[in-house]
Design an enzyme around this catalytic site. Structure first.
Site, PDB file in Angstrom:
ATOM      1  N   GLU A 155     -12.046  13.425  -1.846  1.00  0.00           N
ATOM      2  CA  GLU A 155     -13.351  14.063  -1.625  1.00  0.00           C
ATOM      3  C   GLU A 155     -13.133  15.464  -1.065  1.00  0.00           C
ATOM      4  OE1 GLU A 155     -16.119  12.590  -2.482  1.00  0.00           O
ATOM      5  OE2 GLU A 155     -15.484  10.494  -2.661  1.00  0.00           O
ATOM      6  N   GLY A 181      11.365  -2.787   7.334  1.00  0.00           N
ATOM      7  CA  GLY A 181      10.652  -2.216   8.473  1.00  0.00           C
ATOM      8  C   GLY A 181      11.361  -0.971   8.953  1.00  0.00           C
ATOM      9  N   LYS A 219      -7.775  -5.284  -5.211  1.00  0.00           N
ATOM     10  CA  LYS A 219      -8.852  -4.733  -6.039  1.00  0.00           C
ATOM     11  C   LYS A 219      -8.772  -5.207  -7.494  1.00  0.00           C
ATOM     12  CE  LYS A 219     -12.173  -1.495  -6.029  1.00  0.00           C
ATOM     13  NZ  LYS A 219     -13.167  -1.372  -4.943  1.00  0.00           N
ATOM     14  N   HIS A 225      15.323  -2.922  -2.277  1.00  0.00           N
ATOM     15  CA  HIS A 225      13.909  -3.325  -2.374  1.00  0.00           C
ATOM     16  C   HIS A 225      13.557  -3.807  -3.785  1.00  0.00           C
ATOM     17  CE1 HIS A 225      12.533  -1.946   1.583  1.00  0.00           C
ATOM     18  NE2 HIS A 225      13.482  -1.038   1.461  1.00  0.00           N
ATOM     19  N   LYS A 264      -3.483  14.997  -3.860  1.00  0.00           N
ATOM     20  CA  LYS A 264      -3.576  14.500  -2.483  1.00  0.00           C
ATOM     21  C   LYS A 264      -2.217  13.905  -2.121  1.00  0.00           C
ATOM     22  CE  LYS A 264      -5.633  11.035   0.492  1.00  0.00           C
ATOM     23  NZ  LYS A 264      -6.623   9.998   0.695  1.00  0.00           N
ATOM     24  N   ASP A 266     -16.964  -4.663  -5.584  1.00  0.00           N
ATOM     25  CA  ASP A 266     -16.716  -5.665  -4.549  1.00  0.00           C
ATOM     26  C   ASP A 266     -18.005  -6.384  -4.146  1.00  0.00           C
ATOM     27  OD1 ASP A 266     -14.303  -4.443  -4.721  1.00  0.00           O
ATOM     28  OD2 ASP A 266     -14.501  -3.330  -2.840  1.00  0.00           O
ATOM     29  N   SER A 267     -19.041  -5.591  -3.825  1.00  0.00           N
ATOM     30  CA  SER A 267     -20.271  -6.255  -3.379  1.00  0.00           C
ATOM     31  C   SER A 267     -20.932  -6.998  -4.537  1.00  0.00           C
ATOM     32  CB  SER A 267     -21.225  -5.274  -2.704  1.00  0.00           C
ATOM     33  OG  SER A 267     -21.693  -4.311  -3.597  1.00  0.00           O
ATOM     34  N   THR A 268     -20.766  -6.508  -5.774  1.00  0.00           N
ATOM     35  CA  THR A 268     -21.364  -7.213  -6.918  1.00  0.00           C
ATOM     36  C   THR A 268     -20.695  -8.570  -7.126  1.00  0.00           C
ATOM     37  OG1 THR A 268     -21.894  -5.123  -7.979  1.00  0.00           O
ATOM     38  CG2 THR A 268     -21.834  -7.055  -9.410  1.00  0.00           C
ATOM     39  N   ARG A 298     -21.643  11.921   7.856  1.00  0.00           N
ATOM     40  CA  ARG A 298     -21.159  10.534   7.800  1.00  0.00           C
ATOM     41  C   ARG A 298     -21.768   9.689   8.913  1.00  0.00           C
ATOM     42  NH1 ARG A 298     -16.356  12.752   5.734  1.00  0.00           N
ATOM     43  NH2 ARG A 298     -15.690  11.614   3.881  1.00  0.00           N
ATOM     44  N   ASP A 353     -30.647  36.086 -23.172  1.00  0.00           N
ATOM     45  CA  ASP A 353     -30.562  37.513 -22.858  1.00  0.00           C
ATOM     46  C   ASP A 353     -30.635  37.771 -21.362  1.00  0.00           C
ATOM     47  OD1 ASP A 353     -30.334  38.211 -25.468  1.00  0.00           O
ATOM     48  OD2 ASP A 353     -32.520  38.221 -25.766  1.00  0.00           O
ATOM     49  N   GLU A 401      10.894  -5.151  -4.657  1.00  0.00           N
ATOM     50  CA  GLU A 401       9.445  -5.121  -4.868  1.00  0.00           C
ATOM     51  C   GLU A 401       8.922  -3.806  -5.431  1.00  0.00           C
ATOM     52  OE1 GLU A 401      11.085  -4.979  -2.089  1.00  0.00           O
ATOM     53  OE2 GLU A 401      10.048  -3.966  -0.450  1.00  0.00           O
ATOM     54  N   CYS A 442      15.948  -5.761   3.211  1.00  0.00           N
ATOM     55  CA  CYS A 442      16.238  -4.592   4.048  1.00  0.00           C
ATOM     56  C   CYS A 442      16.255  -4.980   5.528  1.00  0.00           C
ATOM     57  CB  CYS A 442      15.244  -3.477   3.722  1.00  0.00           C
ATOM     58  SG  CYS A 442      15.870  -1.860   4.168  1.00  0.00           S
ATOM     59  N   TYR A 443      15.273  -4.551   6.322  1.00  0.00           N
ATOM     60  CA  TYR A 443      15.274  -4.972   7.734  1.00  0.00           C
ATOM     61  C   TYR A 443      15.324  -6.498   7.818  1.00  0.00           C
ATOM     62  CZ  TYR A 443      13.842  -5.387  12.659  1.00  0.00           C
ATOM     63  OH  TYR A 443      13.783  -5.686  13.992  1.00  0.00           O
ATOM     64  N   GLY A 499     -23.839  -1.896  -5.581  1.00  0.00           N
ATOM     65  CA  GLY A 499     -23.618  -1.662  -7.013  1.00  0.00           C
ATOM     66  C   GLY A 499     -22.138  -1.545  -7.310  1.00  0.00           C
TER      67      GLY A 499
HETATM   68  P1  XMP Z   1     -10.164  10.930   0.657  1.00  0.00           P
HETATM   69  O1  XMP Z   1     -11.213  11.982   0.485  1.00  0.00           O
HETATM   70  O2  XMP Z   1      -9.916  10.555   2.078  1.00  0.00           O
HETATM   71  O3  XMP Z   1     -10.748   9.640  -0.072  1.00  0.00           O
HETATM   72  O4  XMP Z   1      -8.889  11.273  -0.060  1.00  0.00           O
HETATM   73  C1  XMP Z   1     -10.058   8.444  -0.328  1.00  0.00           C
HETATM   74  C2  XMP Z   1     -11.062   7.413  -0.812  1.00  0.00           C
HETATM   75  O5  XMP Z   1     -11.993   7.116   0.237  1.00  0.00           O
HETATM   76  C3  XMP Z   1     -13.320   7.374  -0.203  1.00  0.00           C
HETATM   77  N1  XMP Z   1     -14.067   7.917   0.938  1.00  0.00           N
HETATM   78  C4  XMP Z   1     -14.996   7.229   1.623  1.00  0.00           C
HETATM   79  N2  XMP Z   1     -15.483   5.978   1.447  1.00  0.00           N
HETATM   80  N3  XMP Z   1     -16.912   6.299   3.295  1.00  0.00           N
HETATM   81  C5  XMP Z   1     -16.461   5.544   2.282  1.00  0.00           C
HETATM   82  O6  XMP Z   1     -16.961   4.432   2.112  1.00  0.00           O
HETATM   83  C6  XMP Z   1     -16.482   7.550   3.535  1.00  0.00           C
HETATM   84  O7  XMP Z   1     -16.903   8.215   4.464  1.00  0.00           O
HETATM   85  C7  XMP Z   1     -15.463   8.040   2.645  1.00  0.00           C
HETATM   86  N4  XMP Z   1     -14.802   9.224   2.548  1.00  0.00           N
HETATM   87  C8  XMP Z   1     -13.948   9.118   1.490  1.00  0.00           C
HETATM   88  C9  XMP Z   1     -13.170   8.367  -1.338  1.00  0.00           C
HETATM   89  O8  XMP Z   1     -14.302   8.354  -2.195  1.00  0.00           O
HETATM   90  C10 XMP Z   1     -11.903   7.880  -1.994  1.00  0.00           C
HETATM   91  O9  XMP Z   1     -12.170   6.769  -2.815  1.00  0.00           O
END
Ligand code: XMP
Length: 538
Positions: free
Chosen positions: A536, A68, A394, A190, A530, A249-251, A318, A475, A192, A99-100, A246
């Site tokens: 995105e 921590g 996941k 650590h 990132k 997770d939901s599937t 959004r 052309d 882990e 650690c902590y 689709g």
């Molecule tokens: P970013 O763009 O934040 O994306 O680096 C990280 C992950 O999150 C997903 N993402 C979203 N998923 N609603 C969602 O359900 C959203 O508004 C949203 N914005 C980003 C992105 O596709 C990536 O997997």
């Protein structure tokens, strides 16, 4: 008893022996859970402030105290309650402090912790002082010296009462301590993290050898257990509704639910007009025809696109899509309630990282979640939640999907954001621009599968830029849209790297998009990581 405990009780989890991880807010706490699960041992993460009563309801085989960001003696630093220590002593539960967590042991048992001269961060060589037999319990199978990952400011200057030293480094005399009588260990490093190559051996020595945790956490048992318990929970006449997208997770959640209660599970697919090419049709075929799920689709593309007219600001997109989704889902749910007379339950594909996020101790370095899936129904619907995946990571969901016989493309599908292509059509979202993007995106995904690299990539998509460029075709001069291909690798989406795509594959994708998609005459490849970029574009 917390809401979650009550729910777990209904699902019959209280009887399953488990390792309890008490989280002090370390960025690595979830990794401890991963490592334990990798040994096929069931574990759960609790806040370090968990009440003894909550832990006492479970069969705890061992407790791991995480790292921590705090210093144990500073004001306001978190501590395990006396009630939990009493429980540990009463039941002789073995404890491993990391650690902590080790400093917490010292704090409680009278060791001496003080700020180190300098922060120690990185790899360090640990020298084992354990001798033979029992003394070696935690370090069994390890050489006399081994590399471990350190990340700490404070260090131990004297061992707590009853403990002995069993490891040191050049910088710190007490990096591993043990009390064989009370079966408590403390590690300054650590085990882990992946930078600690012998870490899994140490953790396995604790979890399996010391705690004797059963190594029987398998997915088929998990599915069977869920199916039985959900039948009990829902009863012979209850109905459940749930949104499907689709995605994996939901599937997986929907397939499990269908196996449990058949057509009394009502799946709803909302087509927001910003799905991938033919996605609604494909999901209907897969879930309804192939899996026999009672699924209805509400094609609300027109309504969504109408609301998105003239909107260019990403957060506004959004909000509009999230709000509309809830309205339409609710409309469909009301129809089901009318048809069936009642519906008491809502299926949600919550995963364990979301659960961890909500229960973990928030230290000053707590991460801030930036995105949430569209969902969250109004409380006025008063539905009870069923969350079959809330104990899984996941990759475990994917493993479960495979065990349930779900097709490979569904199981390995990359995550897709709730607002869909609306946040990948930069600028205004129109039917025409969504359709251009759908075509380009479809080509990218096809090519990644046929090159055999789809599973090496965490997320792949095309972004349609609000920029036009000059080109030449045959052309003629063209003046068309620019698209950018984005493929990233990552494990947790908090950080990501661009995928090093082979040039010939890049060339094939670019050629096909430019030749086959009317409206795109230039393709760029996004090479940003990132942070500082995000996955995105919007
Ligand atoms: P970013 O763009 O934040 O994306 O680096 C990280 C992950 O999150 C997903 N993402 C979203 N998923 N609603 C969602 O359900 C959203 O508004 C949203 N914005 C980003 C992105 O596709 C990536 O997997």
């Amino acid at each position: 008893m917390s809401e979650y405990l009550k729910q777990s009780a209904q699902l019959g989890n209280l009887d399953r022996p488990q390792i309890a991880i008490l989280d002090f807010g370390s960025q690595y706490s979830h990794l401890i859970a991963r490592r334990v699960r990798e040994m096929k041992v069931y574990c759960e993460l609790y806040s370090c402030l968990v009440e003894a009563q909550e832990l006492a309801a479970h069969k705890i085989t061992g407790i791991i105290l995480s790292g921590g960001p705090n210093s144990v003696y500073e004001e306001g630093a978190p501590h395990v309650s006396q009630g939990v220590w009493d429980l540990i002593n009463e039941r002789s539960i073995p404890v491993l402090g990391i650690c902590y967590g080790m400093q917490e042991l010292a704090y409680v048992y009278g060791g001496k912790v003080a700020p180190g001269q300098e922060r120690e961060y990185g790899k360090a060589t640990v020298k084992s002082h354990a001798k033979d037999g029992e003394d070696m319990l935690l370090f069994e199978g390890l050489p006399e010296e081994f590399i471990m990952w350190m990340s700490h400011g404070d260090k131990l200057h004297a061992v707590p009462e009853g403990f002995t030293k069993c490891g040191s480094t050049e910088n710190a005399e007490f990096v591993a301590i043990q009390n064989l009588k009370t079966r408590m260990w403390g590690l300054q490093f650590h085990p882990e993290v992946t930078h600690s190559p012998m870490g899994p051996t140490i953790l396995s020595n604790f979890v399996v050898k010391v705690c004797q945790s059963p190594t029987d956490w398998v997915m088929t048992d998990y599915a069977e257990e869920f199916i039985q318990s959900v039948r009990l929970q829902v009863g012979p006449e209850g109905h459940v509704i749930g949104a499907v997208s689709g995605g994996v997770d939901s599937t997986v959640a929907a397939v499990l639910m269908n196996r449990a209660i058949g057509s009394r599970f009502h799946a709803i697919l909302v087509d927001n007009g910003c799905l991938r090419k033919d996605e609604a049709v494909k999901v209907l075929k897969r879930l309804r025809e192939d899996c026999g799920i009672n699924l209805r689709c509400n094609d609300a593309s027109g309504r969504f696109l109408e609301k998105l007219k003239g909107v260019t600001e990403p957060e506004k997109k959004r909000k509009i899509i999230g709000g509309m989704f809830i309205d339409i889902f609710q409309e469909e749910a009301n129809k089901i309630i009318e048809e069936e007379g009642k519906c008491d339950f809502l299926l949600q594909g919550t995963l364990y990282p979301d659960v961890i996020e909500s229960i973990s101790y928030k230290g000053p370095s707590a991460t801030i979640k930036t995105h949430h899936n569209v969902g969250g129904l109004p409380a006025s619907m008063k539905l009870k939640l069923i969350e079959p995946l809330r104990e899984l990571f996941k990759d475990e969901v994917r493993e479960l999907g495979m065990a349930l016989g779900i097709d490979e493309p569904s199981v390995w599908r990359h995550p897709f954001p709730g607002p869909g292509l609306a946040i990948r059509v930069l600028g205004e979202v129109t039917e025409e621009r969504v359709s251009i993007l759908q075509e380009a995106d479809d080509i990218l995904i096809q090519e990644l599968w046929s090159a055999g690299v789809y599973r090496d990539i965490a997320q792949a998509f095309v972004v349609l830029l609000p920029v036009k460029s000059v080109g030449v075709m045959g052309d003629g001069r063209t003046y068309e849209n620019v698209a950018s291909v984005r493929c990233v690798t990552t494990t947790d989406f908090m950080t990501a790297e661009f995928y090093r795509m082979p040039y010939d594959l890049m060339e094939r994708i670019s050629n096909r998009i430019i030749n086959e998609v009317r409206g795109i005459n230039r393709v760029a490849y996004d090479i940003s990581s990132k942070p500082p970029a995000t996955v995105e574009w919007e």
